[in-house]
Motif scaffolding. Structure first.
Motif, mmCIF file in Angstrom:
data_model
loop_
_atom_site.group_PDB
_atom_site.id
_atom_site.type_symbol
_atom_site.label_atom_id
_atom_site.label_comp_id
_atom_site.label_asym_id
_atom_site.label_seq_id
_atom_site.Cartn_x
_atom_site.Cartn_y
_atom_site.Cartn_z
ATOM 1 N N ILE A 1 -5.438 -6.426 9.350
ATOM 2 C CA ILE A 1 -5.654 -5.645 8.119
ATOM 3 C C ILE A 1 -5.511 -4.147 8.416
ATOM 4 N N LEU A 2 -6.081 -3.707 9.534
ATOM 5 C CA LEU A 2 -5.971 -2.291 9.932
ATOM 6 C C LEU A 2 -4.499 -1.882 10.039
ATOM 7 N N TYR A 3 -3.721 -2.738 10.712
ATOM 8 C CA TYR A 3 -2.318 -2.406 10.961
ATOM 9 C C TYR A 3 -1.491 -2.457 9.674
ATOM 10 N N VAL A 4 -1.711 -3.508 8.870
ATOM 11 C CA VAL A 4 -0.948 -3.639 7.618
ATOM 12 C C VAL A 4 -1.307 -2.496 6.661
ATOM 13 N N CYS B 1 0.586 0.498 7.665
ATOM 14 C CA CYS B 1 1.987 0.361 7.226
ATOM 15 C C CYS B 1 2.117 0.656 5.733
ATOM 16 N N LEU B 2 1.165 0.144 4.945
ATOM 17 C CA LEU B 2 1.217 0.357 3.491
ATOM 18 C C LEU B 2 1.078 1.837 3.139
ATOM 19 N N ILE B 3 0.282 2.587 3.936
ATOM 20 C CA ILE B 3 0.151 4.030 3.683
ATOM 21 C C ILE B 3 1.501 4.724 3.889
ATOM 22 N N LEU C 1 7.437 5.798 -1.427
ATOM 23 C CA LEU C 1 7.675 4.739 -2.419
ATOM 24 C C LEU C 1 9.109 4.695 -2.930
ATOM 25 N N GLY C 2 9.647 5.871 -3.202
ATOM 26 C CA GLY C 2 10.993 5.935 -3.785
ATOM 27 C C GLY C 2 12.065 5.373 -2.870
ATOM 28 N N SER C 3 11.780 5.336 -1.553
ATOM 29 C CA SER C 3 12.813 4.884 -0.599
ATOM 30 C C SER C 3 12.782 3.381 -0.342
ATOM 31 N N MET D 1 6.498 -5.487 8.055
ATOM 32 C CA MET D 1 5.786 -4.232 7.749
ATOM 33 C C MET D 1 6.196 -3.127 8.730
ATOM 34 N N THR D 2 6.196 -3.475 10.021
ATOM 35 C CA THR D 2 6.607 -2.495 11.044
ATOM 36 C C THR D 2 8.034 -2.026 10.777
ATOM 37 N N ALA D 3 8.917 -3.001 10.496
ATOM 38 C CA ALA D 3 10.335 -2.675 10.278
ATOM 39 C C ALA D 3 10.506 -1.724 9.095
ATOM 40 N N LEU D 4 9.827 -2.019 7.977
ATOM 41 C CA LEU D 4 9.960 -1.165 6.788
ATOM 42 C C LEU D 4 9.476 0.254 7.077
ATOM 43 N N ALA D 5 8.353 0.359 7.813
ATOM 44 C CA ALA D 5 7.821 1.692 8.137
ATOM 45 C C ALA D 5 8.821 2.480 8.980
#
Length: 482
Positions: A245-248, A251-253, A259-261, A338-342
């Motif tokens: 949860i901490l890591y995800v 990533c969400l932050i 957001l636009g990207s 999540m890592t990849a998107l970040a």
């Protein structure tokens, strides 16, 4: 001493070259072991009738305890077994490995990583169902299970007792080697370098004596592993949800700040997966990088998780197959994506110095772009990931050694001592050859394991489909103790 080290390095190089032997395909080198694992994922996906898409609801019900009889044989709950197995796979591969895959193969590698994760769900289902089916429950209620047991006893049922025993011993030897290297020394080494990094780098109090960090790790790990699987499961069921949860959230932050990207990031993942430079060689290259990273990360087909899942409280082998199926999904489809998107959204992957920065460094840079203090959060995540991987792999290695020495308490105690010594050594050693060797050991496990899975394919399909049909018809008793 120098001659010994030189001998080990030569042996390590030879084993690594053999295990990761690559064949040319469309102008790209493809490691045979990766093909071996991916083909198995495809085979079991079809063999089980695409159960990873039909069965997740049942899997979640099982984790929640809906079908769990508290009086069944076993040592841990479905949730604890899942947490222990996830802690063994969610590790530095999710942080560093993904960054390396994208810096080598571009955003398109993410698509193939997700696909390999989905295929891996079926392989994981097969090995963990068999793990429970052929496990051995001792008089004191403790359980020993995993590929060693289904290779020996499952193949003996099919008239291949000698062959099964040989495969089981090869598997057990590789698992002990992998547990001491990749499952321990590598984790302790990477966590130590993170701790030194956030406590002042070269000026850190640990810089001159990294073994102190190793000693602290060994003491903490020792406190957990002495109590066996029940104690390990009690720790992992708390640590794994917290670290995931901490890591995800982190990533969400990063994603929220960009957001636009997000649509264009998804666009580049899909377009990169199918049209890198418009040539087949590029396509195969990206596909292999993605598949290889997923295999490294979720261990589907290597048989390791089956050891943890075998300890579950159940009298129905297939229940654990369904639960285990969630593991590659959590590990690869959720955390790796999540890592990849970040990394893609922040543009960190496009850095010309990406290769020299290294995997954890690249991920750290992606997060720093949004939160300058983020390396501290990443350091906490790396340390938790490393620690949880270590305690799970200590159990895997102990059970493999126990298999070879008749589950003797003395052998298991000696193993625990050796494991903790390796934790300290790993924190201070230069690990190149050790990592090559232990990676090879871990991947070698996939050869005897998958031979066994193919030979027991009819047995495992009968278990999985039979149980699923009985649940659908309402013939399986439900419990309301949760």
């Amino acid at each position: 001493m120098d001659r010994l080290v030189e001998g080990f390095n030569t042996l390590s190089d030879w084993i690594t070259t053999t295990v990761f032997y690559a064949v040319p395909l469309f102008g790209t080198e493809v490691p045979l072991i990766v093909l071996w694992l991916v083909i198995a994922g495809g085979f079991f996906t079809v063999w089980f009738g695409f159960m990873q898409f039909r069965g997740p609801k049942l899997a979640i019900d099982l984790v929640r305890g809906k079908y769990s009889d508290p009086d069944d044989a076993g040592e841990v709950s479905h949730f604890q077994a899942l947490a222990t197995a996830v802690s063994g796979t969610v590790g530095l591969g999710n942080i560093a490995g993904v960054a390396i895959a994208i810096s080598l193969g571009g955003p398109g590698a993410t698509f193939w990583m997700i696909l390999a994760g989905l295929l891996g769900m079926a392989t994981k289902m097969a090995e963990c169902t068999l793990g429970v089916k052929y496990r051995r429950v001792r008089e004191d209620g403790s359980v020993s299970g995993g590929p060693m047991y289904y290779l020996q006893y499952g193949l003996a049922e099919r008239g291949m007792a000698g062959f099964g025993k040989v495969l089981a011993v090869i598997f057990a030897i590789c698992m002990v080697g992998g547990s001491l290297g990749g499952g321990n020394m590598f984790q302790s080494n990477q966590a130590t370098s993170q701790i030194i990094g956030v406590t002042g780098g070269e000026d850190s109090i640990f810089a001159g004596a990294p073994w102190i960090v190793g000693l602290i790790f060994a003491a903490l790990a020792g406190a957990v592993i002495i109590g066996g699987i029940k104690s390990i499961a009690r720790v992992t069921e708390k640590v794994v949800p917290f670290m995931a949860i901490l890591y995800v959230l982190a990533c969400l932050i990063v994603l929220g700040a960009n957001l636009g990207s997000i649509p264009s990031a998804f666009g580049s993942i899909v377009s990169g997966a199918f049209s890198p430079d418009g040539v087949a060689g590029g396509l195969i290259g990206v596909l292999i990088i993605g598949f290889q990273r997923a295999a490294f990360s979720n261990e589907a087909g290597l048989g390791s998780a089956s050891v943890a899942h075998s300890a579950v409280k159940t009298n129905e082998p297939a229940t654990e197959g369904f639960v285990a199926m969630l593991e590659p999904f959590i590990d690869t489809v959720v955390i790796c994506t999540m890592t990849a998107l970040a990394i893609i959204i922040s543009g960190a992957w496009d850095d010309p110095d990406a290769e020299s920065i290294g995997g954890v460094g690249l991920t750290s840079r992606a997060f720093e772009s949004v939160m300058p203090w983020f390396p501290y959060v990443l350091a906490v995540a790396v340390v938790l990931f490393a620690f949880s991987t270590m305690i799970s792999w200590s159990y895997y290695g102990m059970k493999a050694l126990g298999y070879m020495f008749g589950d003797s308490v003395l052998a298991e105690s000696i193993y625990k001592g050796i494991f903790l010594i390796f934790t300290v050594v790993g924190s201070a050693a230069a690990l190149g050859p050790v990592i090559n060797f232990s990676d090879s050991m871990i991947f070698l496990m996939g050869i005897p394991n998958l031979i066994g899975l193919y030979l027991l394919a009819t047995v495992v399909r009968r278990e999985v489909l039979g149980y699923y049909d009985r649940v659908q018809r309402g013939e399986v008793k439900q419990y309301s103790h949760h």
